[in-house]
Design a protein around this motif. Structure first.
Motif, PDB file in Angstrom:
ATOM      1  N   THR A  68       0.221  -0.046  -6.500  1.00 56.65           N
ATOM      2  CA  THR A  68       1.607   0.416  -6.535  1.00 56.65           C
ATOM      3  C   THR A  68       1.731   1.884  -6.910  1.00 56.65           C
ATOM      4  N   SER A  69       0.631   2.602  -6.936  1.00 60.30           N
ATOM      5  CA  SER A  69       0.705   4.024  -7.225  1.00 60.30           C
ATOM      6  C   SER A  69      -0.253   4.763  -6.317  1.00 60.30           C
ATOM      7  N   GLY A  70       0.007   6.052  -6.155  1.00 61.22           N
ATOM      8  CA  GLY A  70      -0.854   6.879  -5.321  1.00 61.22           C
ATOM      9  C   GLY A  70      -0.875   8.297  -5.838  1.00 61.22           C
ATOM     10  N   SER A  71      -1.738   9.115  -5.271  1.00 60.97           N
ATOM     11  CA  SER A  71      -1.831  10.501  -5.703  1.00 60.97           C
ATOM     12  C   SER A  71      -2.085  11.379  -4.497  1.00 60.97           C
ATOM     13  N   GLY A  72      -1.796  12.671  -4.629  1.00 62.36           N
ATOM     14  CA  GLY A  72      -2.018  13.610  -3.538  1.00 62.36           C
ATOM     15  C   GLY A  72      -1.851  15.034  -4.022  1.00 62.36           C
ATOM     16  N   LYS A  73      -1.885  16.006  -3.116  1.00 64.61           N
ATOM     17  CA  LYS A  73      -1.701  17.413  -3.435  1.00 64.61           C
ATOM     18  C   LYS A  73      -0.801  18.056  -2.390  1.00 64.61           C
ATOM     19  N   GLU A  74      -0.240  19.197  -2.778  1.00 67.29           N
ATOM     20  CA  GLU A  74       0.580  19.932  -1.842  1.00 67.29           C
ATOM     21  C   GLU A  74      -0.274  20.586  -0.756  1.00 67.29           C
ATOM     22  N   ILE A 102      24.579  -9.655  -6.744  1.00 71.95           N
ATOM     23  CA  ILE A 102      23.214 -10.022  -7.106  1.00 71.95           C
ATOM     24  C   ILE A 102      23.168 -10.286  -8.612  1.00 71.95           C
ATOM     25  N   ARG A 103      22.752 -11.482  -8.986  1.00 69.52           N
ATOM     26  CA  ARG A 103      22.666 -11.835 -10.409  1.00 69.52           C
ATOM     27  C   ARG A 103      21.306 -11.450 -10.981  1.00 69.52           C
ATOM     28  N   HIS A 104      20.230 -11.744 -10.242  1.00 70.30           N
ATOM     29  CA  HIS A 104      18.911 -11.383 -10.727  1.00 70.30           C
ATOM     30  C   HIS A 104      17.971 -11.211  -9.532  1.00 70.30           C
ATOM     31  N   PHE A 105      16.781 -10.681  -9.827  1.00 73.00           N
ATOM     32  CA  PHE A 105      15.811 -10.390  -8.781  1.00 73.00           C
ATOM     33  C   PHE A 105      14.624 -11.334  -8.883  1.00 73.00           C
ATOM     34  N   ARG A 106      14.125 -11.730  -7.718  1.00 77.02           N
ATOM     35  CA  ARG A 106      12.911 -12.538  -7.691  1.00 77.02           C
ATOM     36  C   ARG A 106      11.728 -11.716  -8.165  1.00 77.02           C
ATOM     37  N   TRP A 107      11.650 -10.467  -7.706  1.00 76.05           N
ATOM     38  CA  TRP A 107      10.600  -9.567  -8.179  1.00 76.05           C
ATOM     39  C   TRP A 107      11.034  -8.118  -8.001  1.00 76.05           C
ATOM     40  N   THR A 108      10.470  -7.277  -8.825  1.00 78.91           N
ATOM     41  CA  THR A 108      10.615  -5.829  -8.685  1.00 78.91           C
ATOM     42  C   THR A 108       9.229  -5.223  -8.868  1.00 78.91           C
ATOM     43  N   ILE A 109       8.937  -4.204  -8.104  1.00 82.39           N
ATOM     44  CA  ILE A 109       7.642  -3.535  -8.194  1.00 82.39           C
ATOM     45  C   ILE A 109       7.888  -2.035  -8.307  1.00 82.39           C
ATOM     46  N   ASP A 110       7.439  -1.456  -9.393  1.00 84.78           N
ATOM     47  CA  ASP A 110       7.542  -0.005  -9.559  1.00 84.78           C
ATOM     48  C   ASP A 110       6.496   0.675  -8.685  1.00 84.78           C
ATOM     49  N   VAL A 111       6.951   1.677  -7.940  1.00 79.39           N
ATOM     50  CA  VAL A 111       6.048   2.430  -7.067  1.00 79.39           C
ATOM     51  C   VAL A 111       6.118   3.903  -7.458  1.00 79.39           C
ATOM     52  N   GLU A 112       4.999   4.571  -7.383  1.00 76.19           N
ATOM     53  CA  GLU A 112       4.990   5.975  -7.780  1.00 76.19           C
ATOM     54  C   GLU A 112       3.910   6.752  -7.038  1.00 76.19           C
ATOM     55  N   CYS A 113       4.167   8.046  -6.888  1.00 76.37           N
ATOM     56  CA  CYS A 113       3.194   8.987  -6.339  1.00 76.37           C
ATOM     57  C   CYS A 113       3.095  10.181  -7.284  1.00 76.37           C
ATOM     58  N   LYS A 124       0.847  -1.183   0.000  1.00 74.71           N
ATOM     59  CA  LYS A 124       0.000   0.000   0.000  1.00 74.71           C
ATOM     60  C   LYS A 124       0.888   1.240   0.000  1.00 74.71           C
ATOM     61  N   ILE A 125       0.420   2.277  -0.662  1.00 73.78           N
ATOM     62  CA  ILE A 125       1.204   3.506  -0.768  1.00 73.78           C
ATOM     63  C   ILE A 125       0.376   4.686  -0.287  1.00 73.78           C
ATOM     64  N   GLY A 126       0.992   5.524   0.514  1.00 75.24           N
ATOM     65  CA  GLY A 126       0.394   6.789   0.920  1.00 75.24           C
ATOM     66  C   GLY A 126       1.255   7.936   0.421  1.00 75.24           C
ATOM     67  N   CYS A 127       0.650   8.880  -0.303  1.00 73.94           N
ATOM     68  CA  CYS A 127       1.385   9.991  -0.907  1.00 73.94           C
ATOM     69  C   CYS A 127       1.149  11.252  -0.103  1.00 73.94           C
ATOM     70  N   GLY A 128       2.167  11.685   0.620  1.00 69.76           N
ATOM     71  CA  GLY A 128       2.076  12.932   1.371  1.00 69.76           C
ATOM     72  C   GLY A 128       2.597  14.095   0.567  1.00 69.76           C
TER      73      GLY A 128
END
Length: 745
Positions: free
Chosen positions: A671-677, A626-637, A542-546
């Motif tokens: 994996t993404s979230g949004s917010g305001k200033e 590290i040769r490779h990754f089991r998983w990667t998850i892109d996260v963004e706000c 879960k992502i929270g965008c402050g």
């Protein structure tokens, strides 16, 4: 340093809590240091007979509050090695230290007619020493008896050499044992400076009689299994203090005694024991010595010394192989009653068939506390078994028919076969995703209902896929104690959630689901909606965008359903210095947008911050390569650039600095979230220094007013402008009375 042990079976065993009752991290702890802690708890001169065993990884449950850690290289004197830390991914309440303190003091009873009574004598420096009876109490006698194996003791304290005078040296002491002390050598002692130096007359020697206390199904249970007939053997020591029994020293002679304790009849069948992994409960007893003839386990000798135990519990199956099935119905919870007893299936005669019997039948199928419909005269057709059971003989309290007084002999015919309907409705679905709703949803319904839903996706059978189930809507118009939703991982699986009054947790995870909804009151109106789908990695995050930072929460319970061998310390950002902290079963990453290698992307009306959580394919918390990754998850706000704030000021009123603004925290389940200033406006009377002043009740006409506009962003690329500033008679005056000072920036 102040110290106490919490959440254990006695004051000498439990979770270590120190100073302001913070916990101690497992890192750096050893059995030698555990012994040091125990000697700090023990009373002199018992300290020389005290040893401690380290119990790692929140063995006695998770604590709360601050966490203390030992500095590297600490080998003794714990008080000098402590340093406070903030909760960290590798040192959190999952790593709370527990200790079990053991007294090696040898105690015996002498001078009695039986081995459970006599003068109290203890061996000190190879000499048997008697005890003076000053302040000798039931608490002290009870601790002595527990040390001797009378774990459920009903002790009696005797004074004035009740069991005769000995020739031993008698030591004056004032023991201060407490209700839950399990070892006399771990009791407190008053006036310990007198111990061993003052004596008393031989006519004042302390003695005890050790009895046993009966145990029953209120203090002994089988838990965490398919039903109350099979599971982890648990005993309740006090209040709600449930704990298990060590598997390592278990003897099968105790199996039948356990089952008799909770009301099971042998019926010619044998109960069985098995090893089970420790759950969220401590082990209370190391051993239980029964002959098999005891009426309940309270009559057996038992020992609290878990010093040499592993983490495995004793599990018991009291069913004796007795099984129940319902035949010829429309679902597994209705039909003709058939019972597997004595190696063959048999039907049940309806001549004495009643609600008590039907409740025990349904409970044996995993449906407890039901109100079954009793059906007779071969309602579901005649059976073809060679025998018919005459009577179950249940009394109403039974959880399984193995506890009933079954009578097999009789002259019933299959035309009298008994039938039962355990629930009002049943539905089984096998789809990968979907929803279950109440009748006429979203409208409320008032019918009394007891319904079972079984979700068993076909794909799970072949691929071992995990699924996530959520109670999306649960509304109760009138608050009453007459409804619940029970969720298990399959009909006989582990309990996942039981909702009665309050909003449920967000979601539960399992391979399949057994859902039971019960509503007993027709005066109350309810509705519900339950959804499920295949579990994905994104469901664990879960992502929270402050306005200046983001919070990412990784639910390890969910993640380990997908990857059971996941090591929490291996989840990180490209900047490995940006680590997380533990909160219950969740890792929280809380960092500013300007750090951790976060990338910034400008858009027309927003700014997008992007990063990536990664998990390398490696078995060590600190991999070198590290040769490779089991998983990667892109996260963004994504934060909106367009935000506004307004504030009003009237010169004849007290200076107002209250600003109303839009913005704040956005939180979504992916994996993404949004917010305001967060934009703040404040008024000032003085240009320099910009110190806010609210002392005077008003302003003179013509006085200068200074306006400060600010945001709490840490991103230096942001720009702001004052869009408009107007004057008007009152803040609520219409636009026709406005005079613009600044317009459109």
């Amino acid at each position: 340093m102040s110290i106490r042990l919490s959440n254990g079976p006695s004051p000498s065993a439990g979770r270590v809590e120190i100073n302001t009752w913070g916990t101690l991290c497992t890192s750096g702890m050893t059995d030698e240091l555990a012994t040091d802690l125990c000697k700090m708890i023990a009373a002199w001169p018992f300290t020389s007979h005290t040893t401690g065993k380290l119990m790692k990884n929140a063995y006695y449950g998770k604590g709360s509050g601050p966490i203390w850690r030992l500095r590297d290289g600490c080998h003794h004197d714990i008080a000098q090695c402590l340093s406070p830390i903030t909760e960290h991914i590798d040192c959190n309440h999952d790593n709370d230290v527990g200790v079990f303190c053991l007294s090696n003091l040898t105690t015996r009873l002498a001078g009695g007619l039986h081995d459970n009574e006599g003068r109290v004598e203890m061996q000190y420096n190879n000499e048997w020493i008697g005890l003076c009876d000053t302040n000798w109490s039931w608490y002290d006698a009870s601790a002595v008896c527990k040390s001797l194996g009378y774990w459920s003791t009903s002790a009696t304290a005797y004074q004035q050499s009740w069991f005769g005078q000995s020739s031993n040296q008698l030591w004056f002491m004032r023991p201060a044992c407490r209700t839950f002390d399990i070892s006399f050598g771990m009791c407190d002692v008053y006036h310990e400076d007198y111990y061993g130096y003052h004596h008393c007359a031989q006519s004042n020697e302390a003695g005890v009689t050790c009895g046993s206390t009966n145990k029953d199904r209120n203090t002994v249970k089988l838990m965490n299994g398919p039903g109350p007939w099979k599971g982890d053997l648990m005993i309740n020591m006090y209040y709600d203090g449930w704990g298990g029994i060590c598997w390592k020293f278990w003897k099968t002679d105790a199996n039948e005694v356990v089952c008799k304790t909770i009301g099971y009849r042998s019926l010619g069948q044998s109960s069985t024991s098995f090893r089970t992994n420790k759950k969220n409960y401590p082990i209370y007893l190391s051993d239980l010595n029964c002959t098999g003839s005891e009426s309940n386990i309270g009559m057996c000798r038992g020992y609290y010394d878990v010093y040499n135990c592993s983490t495995d519990f004793v599990g018991i199956d009291c069913s004796g192989g007795i099984q129940v099935r319902l035949q010829n119905g429309t679902n597994p919870f209705e039909g003709r009653v058939e019972i597997f007893l004595g190696g063959e299936w048999k039907t049940l005669c309806d001549s004495s068939w009643n609600s008590y019997d039907s409740k025990a039948i349904c409970s044996s199928l995993g449906v407890r506390t039901s109100t079954p419909v009793v059906l007779s005269n071969a309602y579901f057709g005649q059976g073809n078994t060679p025998k018919v059971i005459s009577d179950l003989g249940c009394a109403g309290w039974e959880d399984h028919i193995g506890q009933c007084n079954i009578q097999e002999s009789g002259s019933c015919m299959h035309t009298e076969d008994a039938g039962v309907r355990c629930v009002d409705c049943f539905e089984e679905v096998t789809t990968e995703s979907g929803q279950i709703t109440s009748k006429n949803y979203p409208s409320f319904f008032s019918d009394r209902k007891d319904c079972i839903f079984v979700i068993k996706p076909e794909k799970q059978i072949s691929t071992n896929t995990a699924y996530i189930l959520s109670i999306e809507d649960l509304r109760i118009q009138h608050f009453q104690d007459h409804r619940s939703i029970e969720i298990k991982e399959g009909i006989y699986g582990n309990a996942l959630q039981h909702v009665r009054y309050f909003p449920p947790i967000d979601m539960v995870v399992g391979k399949e689901f057994f859902i039971r909804y019960t509503k007993e009151n027709t005066k109350c109106n309810d509705r519900y909606r339950i959804t499920w789908k295949a579990l994905e990695r994104q469901d664990a995050i879960k992502i929270g965008c402050g306005h200046a930072s983001w919070d990412m929460a990784v639910n390890m319970t969910i993640m380990k359903k997908l990857y059971p061998d996941t090591i929490p310390e291996l989840i990180y950002f490209p900047d490995a210095s940006c680590t997380g902290v533990w909160r219950d079963d969740t890792i929280i990453f809380s960092h500013k947008y300007t750090g951790c290698g976060t990338q910034r992307e400008d858009k027309v009306n927003s700014v997008l911050y992007k990063n990536r959580l990664m998990y390398p394919e490696y078995s060590s918390p600190k991999p070198i390569g590290i040769r490779h990754f089991r998983w990667t998850i892109d996260v963004e706000c994504e934060l909106s650039k367009i935000d506004s704030a307004t504030a009003n000021f009237h010169p004849n009123e007290i200076l107002s600095t209250t600003a109303s603004f839009h913005g704040g925290l956005g939180n979504v389940d992916h994996t993404s979230g949004s917010g305001k200033e967060s934009v703040i406006i404040a008024f000032y009377k003085d240009q320099h220094p910009f110190v806010q002043n609210n002392i005077y009740p008003g302003f003179y006409i013509g006085a200068n007013i200074y306006v400060n506009v600010k945001t709490q962003t840490t991103d230096n690329n942001y720009k702001m402008r004052l869009h408009s500033c107007v004057v008007k008679p009152q803040s609520y005056s219409s636009a026709s009375y406005e005079y613009p000072l600044i317009k459109n920036g």
